[in-house]
Scaffold this active site. Structure first.
Site, PDB file in Angstrom:
ATOM      1  N   ILE B 155       0.829  -1.205   0.000  1.00  0.00           N
ATOM      2  CA  ILE B 155       0.000   0.000   0.000  1.00  0.00           C
ATOM      3  C   ILE B 155       0.866   1.259   0.000  1.00  0.00           C
ATOM      4  O   ILE B 155       0.657   2.178  -0.796  1.00  0.00           O
ATOM      5  CB  ILE B 155      -0.960  -0.010   1.215  1.00  0.00           C
ATOM      6  CG1 ILE B 155      -1.944  -1.177   1.074  1.00  0.00           C
ATOM      7  CG2 ILE B 155      -1.672   1.321   1.360  1.00  0.00           C
ATOM      8  CD1 ILE B 155      -2.675  -1.525   2.356  1.00  0.00           C
ATOM      9  N   VAL B 233      -5.129   5.218   7.263  1.00  0.00           N
ATOM     10  CA  VAL B 233      -5.786   4.128   6.546  1.00  0.00           C
ATOM     11  C   VAL B 233      -5.246   2.782   7.021  1.00  0.00           C
ATOM     12  O   VAL B 233      -5.447   1.762   6.352  1.00  0.00           O
ATOM     13  CB  VAL B 233      -5.598   4.258   5.008  1.00  0.00           C
ATOM     14  CG1 VAL B 233      -6.405   5.429   4.469  1.00  0.00           C
ATOM     15  CG2 VAL B 233      -4.127   4.388   4.632  1.00  0.00           C
ATOM     16  N   GLY B 234      -4.533   2.805   8.183  1.00  0.00           N
ATOM     17  CA  GLY B 234      -3.966   1.560   8.703  1.00  0.00           C
ATOM     18  C   GLY B 234      -4.939   0.910   9.681  1.00  0.00           C
ATOM     19  O   GLY B 234      -5.880   0.215   9.267  1.00  0.00           O
ATOM     20  N   ARG B 235      -4.719   1.161  10.959  1.00  0.00           N
ATOM     21  CA  ARG B 235      -5.598   0.657  11.999  1.00  0.00           C
ATOM     22  C   ARG B 235      -5.832   1.777  13.006  1.00  0.00           C
ATOM     23  O   ARG B 235      -4.929   2.592  13.250  1.00  0.00           O
ATOM     24  CB  ARG B 235      -4.947  -0.532  12.731  1.00  0.00           C
ATOM     25  CG  ARG B 235      -5.070  -1.851  12.005  1.00  0.00           C
ATOM     26  CD  ARG B 235      -6.509  -2.343  12.015  1.00  0.00           C
ATOM     27  NE  ARG B 235      -6.694  -3.613  11.315  1.00  0.00           N
ATOM     28  CZ  ARG B 235      -7.042  -3.726  10.037  1.00  0.00           C
ATOM     29  NH1 ARG B 235      -7.211  -2.657   9.298  1.00  0.00           N
ATOM     30  NH2 ARG B 235      -7.228  -4.922   9.506  1.00  0.00           N
ATOM     31  N   ASP B 259     -10.093   6.825   8.484  1.00  0.00           N
ATOM     32  CA  ASP B 259     -10.937   5.756   7.946  1.00  0.00           C
ATOM     33  C   ASP B 259     -11.035   4.592   8.930  1.00  0.00           C
ATOM     34  O   ASP B 259     -11.857   3.707   8.747  1.00  0.00           O
ATOM     35  CB  ASP B 259     -10.351   5.262   6.620  1.00  0.00           C
ATOM     36  CG  ASP B 259     -11.246   4.254   5.914  1.00  0.00           C
ATOM     37  OD1 ASP B 259     -12.460   4.546   5.807  1.00  0.00           O
ATOM     38  OD2 ASP B 259     -10.752   3.196   5.493  1.00  0.00           O
ATOM     39  N   GLU B 264     -14.845   0.275  16.178  1.00  0.00           N
ATOM     40  CA  GLU B 264     -15.615   0.342  14.935  1.00  0.00           C
ATOM     41  C   GLU B 264     -16.863  -0.517  15.054  1.00  0.00           C
ATOM     42  O   GLU B 264     -16.778  -1.619  15.603  1.00  0.00           O
ATOM     43  CB  GLU B 264     -14.762  -0.141  13.753  1.00  0.00           C
ATOM     44  CG  GLU B 264     -13.614   0.788  13.451  1.00  0.00           C
ATOM     45  CD  GLU B 264     -12.728   0.293  12.292  1.00  0.00           C
ATOM     46  OE1 GLU B 264     -13.055  -0.735  11.678  1.00  0.00           O
ATOM     47  OE2 GLU B 264     -11.718   0.941  12.031  1.00  0.00           O
ATOM     48  N   HIS B 283     -14.211   2.835   7.452  1.00  0.00           N
ATOM     49  CA  HIS B 283     -13.300   1.711   7.158  1.00  0.00           C
ATOM     50  C   HIS B 283     -13.636   1.141   5.772  1.00  0.00           C
ATOM     51  O   HIS B 283     -13.912  -0.051   5.631  1.00  0.00           O
ATOM     52  CB  HIS B 283     -13.396   0.613   8.224  1.00  0.00           C
ATOM     53  CG  HIS B 283     -12.190  -0.295   8.226  1.00  0.00           C
ATOM     54  ND1 HIS B 283     -11.723  -0.946   9.346  1.00  0.00           N
ATOM     55  CD2 HIS B 283     -11.337  -0.637   7.214  1.00  0.00           C
ATOM     56  CE1 HIS B 283     -10.651  -1.667   9.034  1.00  0.00           C
ATOM     57  NE2 HIS B 283     -10.396  -1.489   7.737  1.00  0.00           N
TER      58      HIS B 283
END
Lengths: 320, 320
Positions: B155, B233-235, B259, B264, B283
């Protein structure tokens, strides 16, 4: 630069802060004979003796008068010069130049903002946030889509480069064909129908000339895929806006991104403003920023002073 | 593939349409022994004899029971496997794999949508259209800005590639340093403070491990430029969300694009939803689309059947 000629320069723009900013930058580069004007009267006063004009919305009717007889070169602050070419009051012996190679980054960033907003459905993401709604939808990707770029000048070439980085298929149409090797498939102006029929996105970066006026008409629009997008960052009159309106009202085309219009500013009552699948912006995709235009002009001034060929030379017959 | 072993496969997801779609694709590729389950009870019923699991939100507590003794390989439908690694109920002799190399296009398109929306001020363009206001403002460009990418896996590498096409300066931080030559400046995990201090945009693509949990804390956030943007955009747990909230409420950082979150779905009452300079998405930047996950899994199945090394092998000690 010893021994070079430093010409008398007139900077013209209706905006006071702009002319001052240009004049400062030009003087700081060593060209100290700079006058500024923002009205017809001021231009009249300073034209005698002026050799070089850097101008925007210049009162060109002055240029065929005796007070302008010393003018040898007119540098436009913009990239599109169809107005200046059509203008019969500009003597043919005045060299016209336009800004080139300054707009690739601006315009390509504008285009990719909208391409990504469309394909990732940015509006849905923002609506979900407004409603505090967890909404992990799956969007499509630009990767694998086909973009067609009409016009492969410096702006078109920059679009090609970015489209490659997004793993898109890249088709192109150009008049000269000089840049045909940039794209996966190249078309010539006798192949417009073939060119548009497979595109997901058609981007117009063409200059406005006799051959490109209203080139995008009902026939071509109907030749496009019903779910394609049209993006215009060239000139408004490349498109027959009446045809575009009627075709889109019949449900053909998924959307349009329009930064330029036949009449600018776009009139308040125009239907484009409120169509849900038309994005309207205010001719801002390729702004003539003071820094970039100054740098371009100063480089050209150095060439002028040492009698080298200028950048952005306009060919009145070619039309740009 | 004559002579290869075709294992018994169990596809698990709480979503009925998903398990059916996966099972169809797998059977069509020639692996016909496929069961599907979407509840703990169904999983219990089909586990005996199952050798391979393709799973999402699998009831892992079943995996240490005798009914799961035939399971040799668990393929996750996602790229991040921190939950599975931390899960003590998954026996060490079950091989874990994660999806790799499928998310580069999705996530990089997501990131560039927001980078461009921020730098070109997309929201202002849309507001002007709503008000039918001609508003030719000049925005900045990504060109010349500095992006820092934390994590240089598939990525991160795709982000680097696109950042190059936008003529950005590209800095990177990675644990292995294997991809250090991709970027203009490379930093190692002992240099976080140095890494973040010059960035206009910091993008997190790291896996969540013991070494990356809450790596973005108050100290690091304050080391960033006050007008920088943070994009995750990872965790979620890469960031100490409490620290991020307090630092941003004090006016540090120009904005954040998030994101992923520690919890979540992001709870409805969370402050992030309504902060004007925080973009919240659900996400969705790197969705596990059925097509892409199926293709990845089927390729891995062929490797498994012919006893070749699997793609996306998880190293439990390394943490991803």
């Amino acid at each position: 630069m010893g021994g070079t000629h430093k010409p008398n320069i007139l900077v013209f723009s209706p905006i006071q802060t702009e002319v001052d900013a240009y004049a400062d930058r030009i003087r700081n580069s060593g060209f100290i004979s700079v006058k500024t004007a923002k009205t017809l009267e001021e231009a009249e006063k300073y034209l005698p003796g002026t050799e070089v004009i850097l101008g925007w919305n210049f009162p060109t009717q002055l240029l065929c008068k005796p007070i302008a007889s010393s003018v040898r070169w007119f540098q436009s602050m913009g990239a599109g010069v169809n107005d200046l070419i059509a203008d019969q009051s500009i003597p043919q012996n005045i060299t016209l130049t336009r800004i080139m190679d300054q707009f690739g980054a601006y315009i390509s960033e504008y285009v990719f903002l909208f391409l990504l907003d469309i394909v990732k459905d940015g509006p849905r993401m923002k609506q979900s946030q407004l409603e505090r709604r967890w909404d992990p939808f799956i969007s499509e990707t630009l990767k694998g889509k086909t973009i067609g770029i009409a016009g492969l000048g410096s702006i078109g070439a920059e679009l090609v480069r970015k489209a490659r980085a997004f793993d898109m298929y890249v088709h192109g149409l150009s008049f000269s064909g000089k840049q045909a090797t940039l794209v996966d498939l190249h078309f010539t102006p006798d192949q417009w129908g073939e060119f548009v029929k497979d595109l997901d996105y058609l981007v117009l970066t063409l200059p406005l000339t006799n051959s490109t006026y209203h080139i995008i008409n009902q026939d071509l629009l109907l030749a496009m895929k019903p779910n394609a997008y049209l993006i215009n960052v060239g000139r408004g009159a490349l498109i027959d806006e009446g045809d575009l309106l009627s075709v889109m009202r019949e449900g053909h085309l998924q959307g349009a991104v329009l930064d330029v219009f036949e009449t600018e500013p776009l009139p308040k009552e125009h239907a484009f403003w409120s169509m849900p699948n038309v994005f309207v912006t205010s001719h801002l995709s390729g702004p003539s920023t003071i820094n970039e235009v100054s740098n371009f002009f100063i480089e050209n001034l150095k060439r002028f002073s040492s009698e080298q060929p200028l950048s952005g030379m306009v060919d009145r017959n070619r039309g740009y």
